[in-house]
Design an enzyme around this catalytic site. Structure first.
Site, mmCIF file in Angstrom:
data_model
loop_
_atom_site.group_PDB
_atom_site.id
_atom_site.type_symbol
_atom_site.label_atom_id
_atom_site.label_comp_id
_atom_site.label_asym_id
_atom_site.label_seq_id
_atom_site.Cartn_x
_atom_site.Cartn_y
_atom_site.Cartn_z
ATOM 1 N N TRP A 106 0.833 -1.206 0.000
ATOM 2 C CA TRP A 106 0.000 0.000 0.000
ATOM 3 C C TRP A 106 0.864 1.251 0.000
ATOM 4 O O TRP A 106 0.504 2.249 -0.636
ATOM 5 C CB TRP A 106 -0.993 -0.012 1.156
ATOM 6 C CG TRP A 106 -1.973 -1.138 1.047
ATOM 7 C CD1 TRP A 106 -2.097 -2.207 1.888
ATOM 8 C CD2 TRP A 106 -2.963 -1.348 0.017
ATOM 9 N NE1 TRP A 106 -3.102 -3.051 1.448
ATOM 10 C CE2 TRP A 106 -3.637 -2.547 0.308
ATOM 11 C CE3 TRP A 106 -3.332 -0.630 -1.140
ATOM 12 C CZ2 TRP A 106 -4.665 -3.055 -0.504
ATOM 13 C CZ3 TRP A 106 -4.354 -1.124 -1.941
ATOM 14 C CH2 TRP A 106 -5.007 -2.321 -1.617
ATOM 15 N N ASP A 176 -2.155 6.389 6.492
ATOM 16 C CA ASP A 176 -3.165 5.482 5.963
ATOM 17 C C ASP A 176 -3.447 4.483 7.077
ATOM 18 O O ASP A 176 -2.611 3.626 7.371
ATOM 19 C CB ASP A 176 -2.611 4.783 4.714
ATOM 20 C CG ASP A 176 -3.550 3.709 4.160
ATOM 21 O OD1 ASP A 176 -4.629 3.497 4.741
ATOM 22 O OD2 ASP A 176 -3.180 3.093 3.139
ATOM 23 N N LYS A 200 -12.587 -2.377 6.457
ATOM 24 C CA LYS A 200 -11.874 -3.318 7.325
ATOM 25 C C LYS A 200 -12.395 -3.240 8.757
ATOM 26 O O LYS A 200 -12.807 -4.230 9.308
ATOM 27 C CB LYS A 200 -10.373 -3.050 7.295
ATOM 28 C CG LYS A 200 -9.683 -3.697 6.100
ATOM 29 C CD LYS A 200 -9.298 -2.743 5.030
ATOM 30 C CE LYS A 200 -8.776 -3.447 3.792
ATOM 31 N NZ LYS A 200 -7.948 -2.568 2.986
HETATM 32 C C1 LIG Z 1 -7.380 -2.065 1.880
HETATM 33 C C2 LIG Z 1 -6.337 -1.024 1.981
HETATM 34 C C3 LIG Z 1 -6.229 0.029 1.045
HETATM 35 C C4 LIG Z 1 -7.133 0.114 -0.170
HETATM 36 O O1 LIG Z 1 -8.383 0.514 0.188
HETATM 37 P P1 LIG Z 1 -9.512 0.782 -0.911
HETATM 38 O O2 LIG Z 1 -10.595 1.354 -0.049
HETATM 39 O O3 LIG Z 1 -9.848 -0.531 -1.529
HETATM 40 O O4 LIG Z 1 -8.992 1.747 -1.899
HETATM 41 C C5 LIG Z 1 -5.268 0.982 1.247
HETATM 42 N N1 LIG Z 1 -4.431 0.934 2.296
HETATM 43 C C6 LIG Z 1 -4.489 -0.063 3.200
HETATM 44 C C7 LIG Z 1 -3.531 -0.079 4.346
HETATM 45 C C8 LIG Z 1 -5.440 -1.069 3.069
HETATM 46 O O5 LIG Z 1 -5.511 -2.065 3.978
#
Ligand SMILES: *Cc1c(COP(=O)(O)O)cnc(C)c1O
Length: 367
Positions: A106, A176, A200
């Site tokens: 990511w 993030d 999540k």
């Molecule tokens: C799942 C995830 C993403 C991507 O998220 P989307 O909502 O599908 O764009 C980005 N960063 C992390 C750490 C993730 O776990």
């Protein structure tokens, strides 16, 4: 006749398990929400009934996550992935530098987008160690003139998690937190911005949470399309256009569930206990199960491990599936196994998995 529902042991990495109590409440309210005679999905986003849902969700976030007054809370669309682009679009000018701490796939996706707008660089990277750890704070070398520093608080694919964040003083720190937001309390004031896809730990897919410090907004690039400027949604309380109303309602109900089950401290304690069950099965296996992450960087949200051979991994995954466990395959880019133990995954599911692991080893181990 009431039919008893068998809930699956859901270890999906995202979208992932939601609290049963929240699903049942949503079901109960589905066709007649708060005596409107409509579902939340059918309400106008300009109606008082929907606005109450929207503002309650924001208030719960501010209270539970202890978000200081000088921050805005936004509900956006486009996932965490659109944030990878919106952050540099808004805050990185051509020729300007921004530091990215590389801790997994990511982070790689995030820096790739930033390269389109400015001069991002790698503050540190553990790629050579297959992202099995988070860098030590003293490995982070950045410049006072950086537009911002970007970190990924929990690495969903590799199963590592920051235990302590750097103090970047006047340089805005952006995180993030897609896969560990609200899994424990965090000192929000350390960050200029936090963002997370909801799917999540917060609710269904379709909502992206952004928590942003007001002074950062003042530095934003003004020459952007309306929908790509944070300022647009700040000015309209995330109601510039139609927001993902049902997802925001669900997110609010997930937050209510956190409140009703003891708040973030209780959540954090449950997460520790759950992860321990599975890490213990790994650590007590005499090397039959090998965790991918170094101990000090282990994630409480995504537990990644391998077995002695790919054949045994296949057998493990197929027998686990038969036994009712879902989502234990590692990410397609790394293989192996991964158990995602987000907030809504019950203790019983983790207990059942640890017992399954011990039993599988007894039947297939060499000792
Ligand atoms: C799942 C995830 C993403 C991507 O998220 P989307 O909502 O599908 O764009 C980005 N960063 C992390 C750490 C993730 O776990």
């Amino acid at each position: 006749m009431k039919h008893t529902i068998q809930r699956t042991y859901n270890f999906n990495a995202g979208p992932s398990a939601l609290p049963l109590a929240v699903l049942e409440k949503a079901q109960q309210e589905l066709v007649d929400f708060r005596e409107t005679g409509m579902s939340v999905m059918e309400l106008s986003h300009r109606s008082p009934a929907y606005e109450a849902v929207h503002n309650e969700a924001i208030k719960r976030l501010k209270d539970l996550f202890a978000i200081p007054e000088n921050y805005e809370v936004l509900f956006l669309q486009g996932g965490a992935s659109l944030q990878f682009s919106m952050i540099p679009m808004n805050f990185l000018q051509p020729g300007q530098k921004a530091g990215y701490v590389m801790t997994g796939s990511w982070s790689e996706k995030a820096i790739t987008e930033a390269k389109l707008f400015g001069e991002p660089y790698e503050v540190a990277s553990t790629k050579e160690a297959k992202y099995c750890r988070i860098p030590e704070l003293n490995e982070l070398q950045y410049n006072d003139s950086d537009a911002y520093i970007h970190v990924t608080s929990n690495n969903t694919i590799y199963g590592t998690q920051w235990q302590e964040f750097p103090d970047t003083a006047d340089i805005p720190l952006i995180a993030d937190m897609s896969s560990d937001i609200m899994s424990k309390s965090v000192d929000v004031s350390k960050f200029a911005m936090i963002y997370a896809g909801a799917q999540k730990n917060l609710g269904p897919s379709g909502v992206t949470l952004v928590i942003i410090r007001k002074d950062l907004l003042e530095k934003a690039n003004g020459k952007l399309p309306t929908m790509l400027k944070y300022g647009t949604q700040v000015k309209s309380n995330s109601l510039y256009n139609t927001p993902p109303t049902f997802g925001i309602y669900m997110l609010g109900e997930v937050l209510r569930w956190i409140e009703e089950t003891g708040g973030l401290e209780a959540v954090a304690q449950r997460n520790e206990e759950k992860a321990k069950l599975i890490y213990d099965a790994i650590d007590n296996s005499n090397g039959f199960y090998v965790g991918h992450a170094e101990h000090a960087s282990r994630s409480l949200m995504n537990i990644t491990f391998n077995l002695p051979s790919e054949d045994l991994e296949k057998k493990f995954l197929s027998e686990a599936k038969e036994a009712g466990f879902v989502g234990l395959n590692g990410h397609r880019s790394v293989g192996g196994c991964r158990a995602s133990t987000y907030n809504a995954v019950p203790y019983e599911a983790c207990k059942a998995l640890s017992e399954f692991m011990i039993e599988f080893q007894r039947e297939n181990g060499v000792n």
